[in-house]
Design a protein around this motif. Sequence first.
Motif, PDB file in Angstrom:
ATOM      1  N   ARG A 197      59.866   8.421 -13.197  1.00 40.43           N
ATOM      2  CA  ARG A 197      59.361   9.097 -12.005  1.00 40.43           C
ATOM      3  C   ARG A 197      60.498   9.793 -11.279  1.00 40.43           C
ATOM      4  N   GLY A 198      60.322  11.093 -11.008  1.00 38.68           N
ATOM      5  CA  GLY A 198      61.386  11.859 -10.368  1.00 38.68           C
ATOM      6  C   GLY A 198      61.054  12.367  -8.985  1.00 38.68           C
ATOM      7  N   MET A 199      59.741  12.484  -8.674  1.00 37.49           N
ATOM      8  CA  MET A 199      59.362  13.023  -7.380  1.00 37.49           C
ATOM      9  C   MET A 199      57.893  12.753  -7.105  1.00 37.49           C
ATOM     10  N   PHE A 200      57.517  12.905  -5.851  1.00 42.43           N
ATOM     11  CA  PHE A 200      56.124  12.887  -5.430  1.00 42.43           C
ATOM     12  C   PHE A 200      55.904  14.140  -4.590  1.00 42.43           C
ATOM     13  N   GLY A 201      54.920  14.920  -4.951  1.00 36.20           N
ATOM     14  CA  GLY A 201      54.693  16.142  -4.187  1.00 36.20           C
ATOM     15  C   GLY A 201      53.291  16.659  -4.337  1.00 36.20           C
ATOM     16  N   HIS A 202      52.945  17.574  -3.470  1.00 35.25           N
ATOM     17  CA  HIS A 202      51.651  18.240  -3.512  1.00 35.25           C
ATOM     18  C   HIS A 202      51.833  19.693  -3.088  1.00 35.25           C
ATOM     19  N   GLY A 203      51.004  20.566  -3.635  1.00 40.80           N
ATOM     20  CA  GLY A 203      51.006  21.963  -3.244  1.00 40.80           C
ATOM     21  C   GLY A 203      49.591  22.471  -3.125  1.00 40.80           C
ATOM     22  N   ARG A 204      49.433  23.597  -2.460  1.00 42.99           N
ATOM     23  CA  ARG A 204      48.093  24.142  -2.269  1.00 42.99           C
ATOM     24  C   ARG A 204      48.145  25.633  -1.983  1.00 42.99           C
ATOM     25  N   VAL A 205      47.240  26.376  -2.623  1.00 44.35           N
ATOM     26  CA  VAL A 205      47.024  27.766  -2.243  1.00 44.35           C
ATOM     27  C   VAL A 205      46.297  27.759  -0.904  1.00 44.35           C
ATOM     28  N   LEU A 206      46.748  28.597   0.023  1.00 43.54           N
ATOM     29  CA  LEU A 206      46.203  28.566   1.379  1.00 43.54           C
ATOM     30  C   LEU A 206      45.006  29.500   1.520  1.00 43.54           C
ATOM     31  N   PRO A 207      43.959  29.054   2.201  1.00 43.37           N
ATOM     32  CA  PRO A 207      42.858  29.972   2.515  1.00 43.37           C
ATOM     33  C   PRO A 207      43.354  31.037   3.488  1.00 43.37           C
ATOM     34  N   PRO A 208      42.715  32.206   3.522  1.00 39.97           N
ATOM     35  CA  PRO A 208      43.215  33.319   4.353  1.00 39.97           C
ATOM     36  C   PRO A 208      43.463  32.951   5.808  1.00 39.97           C
ATOM     37  N   GLU A 209      42.604  32.110   6.383  1.00 40.08           N
ATOM     38  CA  GLU A 209      42.752  31.792   7.804  1.00 40.08           C
ATOM     39  C   GLU A 209      43.931  30.864   8.079  1.00 40.08           C
ATOM     40  N   ALA A 210      44.566  30.317   7.036  1.00 41.07           N
ATOM     41  CA  ALA A 210      45.681  29.391   7.231  1.00 41.07           C
ATOM     42  C   ALA A 210      47.002  29.969   6.740  1.00 41.07           C
ATOM     43  N   ARG A 211      47.106  31.277   6.588  1.00 43.92           N
ATOM     44  CA  ARG A 211      48.309  31.875   6.019  1.00 43.92           C
ATOM     45  C   ARG A 211      49.350  32.276   7.057  1.00 43.92           C
ATOM     46  N   THR A 212      49.272  31.657   8.218  1.00 40.33           N
ATOM     47  CA  THR A 212      50.297  31.816   9.249  1.00 40.33           C
ATOM     48  C   THR A 212      51.241  30.626   9.200  1.00 40.33           C
ATOM     49  N   ILE A 213      52.325  30.695   9.950  1.00 45.23           N
ATOM     50  CA  ILE A 213      53.258  29.565   9.993  1.00 45.23           C
ATOM     51  C   ILE A 213      52.551  28.325  10.528  1.00 45.23           C
ATOM     52  N   HIS A 214      51.773  28.476  11.597  1.00 42.94           N
ATOM     53  CA  HIS A 214      51.081  27.318  12.163  1.00 42.94           C
ATOM     54  C   HIS A 214      50.062  26.751  11.181  1.00 42.94           C
ATOM     55  N   GLY A 215      49.263  27.628  10.557  1.00 40.03           N
ATOM     56  CA  GLY A 215      48.259  27.150   9.620  1.00 40.03           C
ATOM     57  C   GLY A 215      48.877  26.474   8.418  1.00 40.03           C
ATOM     58  N   ALA A 216      49.943  27.055   7.872  1.00 36.48           N
ATOM     59  CA  ALA A 216      50.611  26.466   6.707  1.00 36.48           C
ATOM     60  C   ALA A 216      51.269  25.136   7.075  1.00 36.48           C
ATOM     61  N   TYR A 217      51.833  25.063   8.282  1.00 37.86           N
ATOM     62  CA  TYR A 217      52.441  23.807   8.713  1.00 37.86           C
ATOM     63  C   TYR A 217      51.411  22.680   8.759  1.00 37.86           C
ATOM     64  N   GLU A 218      50.248  22.958   9.330  1.00 34.25           N
ATOM     65  CA  GLU A 218      49.219  21.918   9.447  1.00 34.25           C
ATOM     66  C   GLU A 218      48.784  21.411   8.077  1.00 34.25           C
ATOM     67  N   ILE A 219      48.642  22.316   7.105  1.00 41.98           N
ATOM     68  CA  ILE A 219      48.249  21.882   5.763  1.00 41.98           C
ATOM     69  C   ILE A 219      49.392  21.139   5.079  1.00 41.98           C
ATOM     70  N   SER A 220      50.625  21.599   5.264  1.00 46.56           N
ATOM     71  CA  SER A 220      51.765  20.910   4.658  1.00 46.56           C
ATOM     72  C   SER A 220      51.906  19.493   5.211  1.00 46.56           C
ATOM     73  N   ARG A 221      51.547  19.318   6.478  1.00 43.97           N
ATOM     74  CA  ARG A 221      51.605  17.976   7.079  1.00 43.97           C
ATOM     75  C   ARG A 221      50.631  17.025   6.379  1.00 43.97           C
ATOM     76  N   LEU A 222      49.434  17.520   6.068  1.00 46.18           N
ATOM     77  CA  LEU A 222      48.463  16.690   5.358  1.00 46.18           C
ATOM     78  C   LEU A 222      48.916  16.415   3.922  1.00 46.18           C
TER      79      LEU A 222
END
Length: 424
Positions: A254-279
């Motif tokens: 095991r080398g890492m734990f991570g998650h990624g996600r393509v953002l929906p259009p309404e979340a493609r701002t810094i604030h929107g991306a931050y909220e999803i990255s937090r989850l």
Amino acid sequence: MRKPETIERLYLDFDGFFASVEQQCDKRLRDRPIGVVPFAGTDRTAVIACSKEAKARGVKNIMKIQDAKKICPDLILVPQKPELYRRAHNALLCEIETIISIDAAKSIDELTCILDDSGRRDPELLSSRIKSHIRQMIGPYITCSIGFAANRHLAKMACKAGKDATKRTGNYGNGLAIWHPHELTDHLFQVQLEDVPAVGRNMAKRLYKHNIYTTEALYNLQPKHMRRIWNSVTGERLWYALHGYDIQAQPQKRGMFGHGRVLPPEARTIHGAYEISRLLLTKAARRLRRENYYADGLSLWLSIRDGSSFHNMRLATVNDDQATLTALRQLWDKVIKEYPRGLTIFRVSVTLYDLSPANARQIDLLNNDDTTRQKWEKASTAIDDLNSRYSKTIVSLGEWKPPAGGHVGGKISYVRIPSPEDFW
């Protein structure tokens, strides 16, 4: 090292897995061209899987939706359902186990088995029994291709060759290829160099520089020569695999734990991306704790209009939500400082890396293992226990509001099979 004299391995690959599961579960989608997409309501993402009907029209996986629609105007876009695919995966494995023991599930849509005497004697019958059982117990819309060979590596190649052959003949979903050791090179030398597992496009370019352009030329090298080209033991192991030796997969660390996600259009701002990255980071930290690890580093990667943006920072060997989320906020502060006018973000990924097993945790001599950190660890454990009891996220640090399409941390990659907890 042992070199089998007959076939010993089966490799099975489900055809267009996500799309075929959708068609099996929804009668309205059957026999129609469908493309599975990350989420509904936008044409700015890509088709992540497509049905055989869509493939027949020229649609391919990881094709932009707009391009797919041009060549197939009646393409039906279906938002992904990762939890459905996980359950389908488990159901299929249970049914296959009634026919033959599964050695390993290599991904959400691939598995390998060790053949018994009857399987070695009559692989056609075994393949027919597996496919017939899936058809009867699960349904006719989930099909598979099967390859047989002396080892897992060659069986995987045979499986792909069988799948490709049925596509060319229009007999999709009935792939079967048997590579007996005595006729191995007849089959192997027909495979394109880039299609050999452990080669791929980038390694093929390196092989070209050594005047190696075909699988036959690769096969005729010496093992030490391949080790030098790969600059690792992987090259030598591949030589033995291609020559039919019984090569076992190396245990993965095991080398890492991570998650990624393509953002929906309404979340493609810094604030929107931050909220999803937090989850996403909260989900990654939960997995970190479930598997009893600590992390020494955190990275944040953003896909933006002009390329990408990457930031990372060191952690004090932690696994609690408060420490990881605090570090994430600091990384986003760097992003804000770098882009004071804001930016458009298309995808976000968070990764906890430099792992330490819980029983081998070592912290910096100058960093006291203080009582505050211990309290946060206990709080995170209590939150995990409470969510586990109700099988959903009912307690979290900060608001828990998944974006459109959901799938925060529950997205299925082709190399990792999520657990039920990933969908809470």
